[in-house]
Design a protein around this motif. Structure first.
Motif, PDB file in Angstrom:
ATOM      1  N   ALA A 215      -5.015   9.317   0.797  1.00  0.00           N
ATOM      2  CA  ALA A 215      -5.081  10.689   0.284  1.00  0.00           C
ATOM      3  C   ALA A 215      -6.417  11.342   0.604  1.00  0.00           C
ATOM      4  O   ALA A 215      -7.464  10.703   0.472  1.00  0.00           O
ATOM      5  N   LYS A 216      -6.343  12.596   1.012  1.00  0.00           N
ATOM      6  CA  LYS A 216      -7.593  13.321   1.271  1.00  0.00           C
ATOM      7  C   LYS A 216      -8.215  13.792  -0.041  1.00  0.00           C
ATOM      8  O   LYS A 216      -9.423  13.939  -0.151  1.00  0.00           O
ATOM      9  N   THR A 217      -7.338  14.073  -1.022  1.00  0.00           N
ATOM     10  CA  THR A 217      -7.808  14.515  -2.342  1.00  0.00           C
ATOM     11  C   THR A 217      -6.983  13.819  -3.420  1.00  0.00           C
ATOM     12  O   THR A 217      -5.992  13.142  -3.121  1.00  0.00           O
ATOM     13  N   GLN A 218      -7.391  14.089  -4.646  1.00  0.00           N
ATOM     14  CA  GLN A 218      -6.696  13.519  -5.812  1.00  0.00           C
ATOM     15  C   GLN A 218      -5.203  13.870  -5.865  1.00  0.00           C
ATOM     16  O   GLN A 218      -4.395  13.144  -6.443  1.00  0.00           O
ATOM     17  N   LYS A 219      -4.836  14.981  -5.214  1.00  0.00           N
ATOM     18  CA  LYS A 219      -3.491  15.552  -5.359  1.00  0.00           C
ATOM     19  C   LYS A 219      -2.346  14.556  -5.111  1.00  0.00           C
ATOM     20  O   LYS A 219      -1.334  14.612  -5.786  1.00  0.00           O
ATOM     21  N   ILE A 220      -2.518  13.661  -4.129  1.00  0.00           N
ATOM     22  CA  ILE A 220      -1.418  12.722  -3.839  1.00  0.00           C
ATOM     23  C   ILE A 220      -1.838  11.265  -4.094  1.00  0.00           C
ATOM     24  O   ILE A 220      -1.272  10.336  -3.528  1.00  0.00           O
ATOM     25  N   SER A 221      -2.861  11.099  -4.932  1.00  0.00           N
ATOM     26  CA  SER A 221      -3.321   9.743  -5.247  1.00  0.00           C
ATOM     27  C   SER A 221      -3.034   9.428  -6.708  1.00  0.00           C
ATOM     28  O   SER A 221      -3.448  10.165  -7.602  1.00  0.00           O
ATOM     29  N   PHE A 222      -2.329   8.324  -6.940  1.00  0.00           N
ATOM     30  CA  PHE A 222      -1.939   7.960  -8.306  1.00  0.00           C
ATOM     31  C   PHE A 222      -2.199   6.469  -8.506  1.00  0.00           C
ATOM     32  O   PHE A 222      -1.315   5.645  -8.279  1.00  0.00           O
ATOM     33  N   LEU A 223      -3.422   6.150  -8.890  1.00  0.00           N
ATOM     34  CA  LEU A 223      -3.748   4.735  -9.066  1.00  0.00           C
ATOM     35  C   LEU A 223      -3.459   4.321 -10.507  1.00  0.00           C
ATOM     36  O   LEU A 223      -3.993   4.904 -11.453  1.00  0.00           O
ATOM     37  N   ALA A 224      -2.617   3.297 -10.646  1.00  0.00           N
ATOM     38  CA  ALA A 224      -2.302   2.776 -11.984  1.00  0.00           C
ATOM     39  C   ALA A 224      -3.370   1.761 -12.369  1.00  0.00           C
ATOM     40  O   ALA A 224      -3.954   1.105 -11.503  1.00  0.00           O
ATOM     41  N   SER A 225      -3.591   1.614 -13.661  1.00  0.00           N
ATOM     42  CA  SER A 225      -4.442   0.502 -14.111  1.00  0.00           C
ATOM     43  C   SER A 225      -3.610  -0.780 -13.967  1.00  0.00           C
ATOM     44  O   SER A 225      -2.377  -0.718 -13.827  1.00  0.00           O
ATOM     45  N   ALA A 226      -4.274  -1.923 -14.051  1.00  0.00           N
ATOM     46  CA  ALA A 226      -3.544  -3.198 -13.952  1.00  0.00           C
ATOM     47  C   ALA A 226      -2.460  -3.253 -15.044  1.00  0.00           C
ATOM     48  O   ALA A 226      -1.330  -3.664 -14.786  1.00  0.00           O
ATOM     49  N   GLU A 227      -2.834  -2.812 -16.227  1.00  0.00           N
ATOM     50  CA  GLU A 227      -1.886  -2.856 -17.351  1.00  0.00           C
ATOM     51  C   GLU A 227      -0.658  -1.980 -17.075  1.00  0.00           C
ATOM     52  O   GLU A 227       0.483  -2.382 -17.315  1.00  0.00           O
ATOM     53  N   GLU A 228      -0.918  -0.759 -16.572  1.00  0.00           N
ATOM     54  CA  GLU A 228       0.201   0.162 -16.284  1.00  0.00           C
ATOM     55  C   GLU A 228       1.117  -0.407 -15.200  1.00  0.00           C
ATOM     56  O   GLU A 228       2.339  -0.309 -15.273  1.00  0.00           O
TER      57      GLU A 228
ATOM     58  N   HIS B 235       0.819  -1.228   0.000  1.00  0.00           N
ATOM     59  CA  HIS B 235       0.000   0.000   0.000  1.00  0.00           C
ATOM     60  C   HIS B 235       0.853   1.278   0.000  1.00  0.00           C
ATOM     61  O   HIS B 235       0.681   2.152   0.855  1.00  0.00           O
ATOM     62  N   VAL B 236       1.763   1.341  -0.953  1.00  0.00           N
ATOM     63  CA  VAL B 236       2.645   2.504  -1.061  1.00  0.00           C
ATOM     64  C   VAL B 236       2.552   3.144  -2.452  1.00  0.00           C
ATOM     65  O   VAL B 236       2.479   4.362  -2.577  1.00  0.00           O
ATOM     66  N   SER B 237       2.493   2.319  -3.500  1.00  0.00           N
ATOM     67  CA  SER B 237       2.588   2.881  -4.856  1.00  0.00           C
ATOM     68  C   SER B 237       1.426   3.812  -5.181  1.00  0.00           C
ATOM     69  O   SER B 237       1.517   4.611  -6.105  1.00  0.00           O
ATOM     70  N   MET B 238       0.326   3.742  -4.390  1.00  0.00           N
ATOM     71  CA  MET B 238      -0.813   4.656  -4.648  1.00  0.00           C
ATOM     72  C   MET B 238      -0.412   6.113  -4.455  1.00  0.00           C
ATOM     73  O   MET B 238      -1.064   7.019  -4.974  1.00  0.00           O
ATOM     74  N   ASN B 239       0.648   6.350  -3.665  1.00  0.00           N
ATOM     75  CA  ASN B 239       1.123   7.720  -3.427  1.00  0.00           C
ATOM     76  C   ASN B 239       2.256   8.114  -4.383  1.00  0.00           C
ATOM     77  O   ASN B 239       2.862   9.164  -4.205  1.00  0.00           O
ATOM     78  N   ILE B 240       2.567   7.241  -5.337  1.00  0.00           N
ATOM     79  CA  ILE B 240       3.723   7.492  -6.204  1.00  0.00           C
ATOM     80  C   ILE B 240       3.281   7.583  -7.668  1.00  0.00           C
ATOM     81  O   ILE B 240       2.731   6.619  -8.218  1.00  0.00           O
ATOM     82  N   GLU B 241       3.541   8.746  -8.255  1.00  0.00           N
ATOM     83  CA  GLU B 241       3.111   8.953  -9.643  1.00  0.00           C
ATOM     84  C   GLU B 241       4.013   8.180 -10.611  1.00  0.00           C
ATOM     85  O   GLU B 241       3.549   7.555 -11.543  1.00  0.00           O
ATOM     86  N   ASN B 242       5.312   8.213 -10.319  1.00  0.00           N
ATOM     87  CA  ASN B 242       6.288   7.615 -11.215  1.00  0.00           C
ATOM     88  C   ASN B 242       6.464   6.116 -10.917  1.00  0.00           C
ATOM     89  O   ASN B 242       7.393   5.697 -10.239  1.00  0.00           O
ATOM     90  N   LYS B 243       5.521   5.318 -11.434  1.00  0.00           N
ATOM     91  CA  LYS B 243       5.551   3.870 -11.139  1.00  0.00           C
ATOM     92  C   LYS B 243       6.820   3.221 -11.706  1.00  0.00           C
ATOM     93  O   LYS B 243       7.400   2.338 -11.084  1.00  0.00           O
ATOM     94  N   THR B 244       7.238   3.661 -12.886  1.00  0.00           N
ATOM     95  CA  THR B 244       8.434   3.067 -13.486  1.00  0.00           C
ATOM     96  C   THR B 244       9.644   3.334 -12.603  1.00  0.00           C
ATOM     97  O   THR B 244      10.442   2.435 -12.333  1.00  0.00           O
TER      98      THR B 244
END
Ligand SMILES: C[S@@+](CC[C@H](N)C(=O)[O-])C[C@H]1O[C@@H](n2cnc3c(N)ncnc32)[C@H](O)[C@@H]1O
Length: 287
Positions: free
Chosen positions: A189-202, A144-153
């Motif tokens: 995240a309280k708002t979208q600002k720090i939430s970065f959910l990838a799709s399964a494919e991504e 439960h960490v990558s949801m806060n990370i935009e740069n998944k790669t």
């Protein structure tokens, strides 16, 4: 930009003005625990911030052939609940890294209190810039960490970089489901600002691009929803422990819980357990 997001994430999880360890101890005292003779399992349910808590940790750990000599990195180690379980059950050595200095301080203090300090180390830092040499770990573990990370790669590249060849990735994370917008606030995240959910494919692409072969991909959304619904019932009946996710959610706890249930019921969020293996070095991956 990354720095700004990381500061927001740190703020979301830990208020440096609050003595978090003292708050936890007070809560345990209220529950009637003998504070001078605490054992690490007294913290069960309070110190793991992911869906299905210990059950999910036990399940993922059982897939990894952990041994006392195994070196594990816990990326986004939180209060150290998962790492205390891993070392207590398997004896392995774990380095935890987390953006929240408050969480690292508490995790370090609990490691000392429960006699794990020779096997557990925690330091404040970013999973996008790990302070470890290449090929250092047998297992990179993250929940439960990558949801806060935009740069998944960037995230999976770092996890792969510090893994030894043939080392294992163990990842338990929330991803996007239908792609429809989710309801906020949620625990991360309280708002979208720090939430970065990838799709399964991504998510799959970021992992494989980092040179990690996906050995298993298990969707645990059904189990998570059942767990959430039970937790919500307990909360409504006034039968919930005083801390847990309330530590950083405070007054929002009830709203967050309802949103989580709705997001999962409608298929807008999913939770997956992923086991991978480092097969090639990232710099050998050809696009
Ligand atoms: C929901 S908590 C999960 C904590 C722990 N993994 C657990 O399952 O109990 C998410 C944690 O990830 C940390 N985190 C988020 N983004 C991070 C990053 N870029 N680098 C390091 N830690 C990060 C947060 O500070 C927080 O402690």
């Amino acid at each position: 930009m990354i720095e700004q997001i990381e500061q927001e994430v740190e703020k979301h999880y830990g208020d440096p003005s609050v003595d978090l360890e003292e708050k936890i101890i007070q809560a345990l005292r209220k529950e009637g625990k003998d504070i001078n003779n605490l054992v690490w399992t007294d913290l069960n349910g309070l110190d793991e911030f992911h869906l299905r808590k210990r059950e999910a940790t036990v399940e993922m750990a059982s897939l990894l052939n952990l041994q006392p000599e195994t070196r594990v990195l816990d990326a986004g180690s939180g209060l150290g609940g998962p790492s205390r379980y891993l070392t207590s059950e398997y004896g392995c050595h774990i380095d935890g890294i987390d953006l929240s200095g408050v969480f690292c301080d508490v995790a370090r203090s609990f490691a000392r209190r429960f006699g794990f300090e020779d096997r557990l180390r925690y330091q404040q830092g970013s999973a996008l810039d790990l302070p470890f040499a290449d090929d250092s770990f047998d297992v990179t573990w993250t929940q439960h960490v990558s949801m806060n990370i935009e740069n998944k790669t960037g995230f999976f590249n770092e996890l792969a970089r510090v893994l030894k060849p043939d080392g294992m990735l163990a990842c338990y994370d929330i991803i996007a489901g239908s792609g429809e917008p989710i309801d906020f606030p949620v625990p991360w995240a309280k708002t979208q600002k720090i939430s970065f959910l990838a799709s399964a494919e991504e998510q799959k692409q970021a992992i494989t691009h980092a040179g990690l072969e996906i050995l298993s991909w298990d969707d645990k959304s059904q189990e998570a929803l059942a767990w959430l619904e039970t937790a919500q019932e307990k909360f409504r009946a006034g039968d919930a422990r005083p801390l847990g996710s309330k530590l950083f959610l405070g007054e929002m706890f009830s709203e967050v819980m309802s949103n989580q249930v709705r997001n999962f019921q409608s298929g807008r969020t999913r939770v997956v357990q992923i086991i991978g293996r480092k097969t090639v070095k990232p710099d050998l991956v050809i696009d």
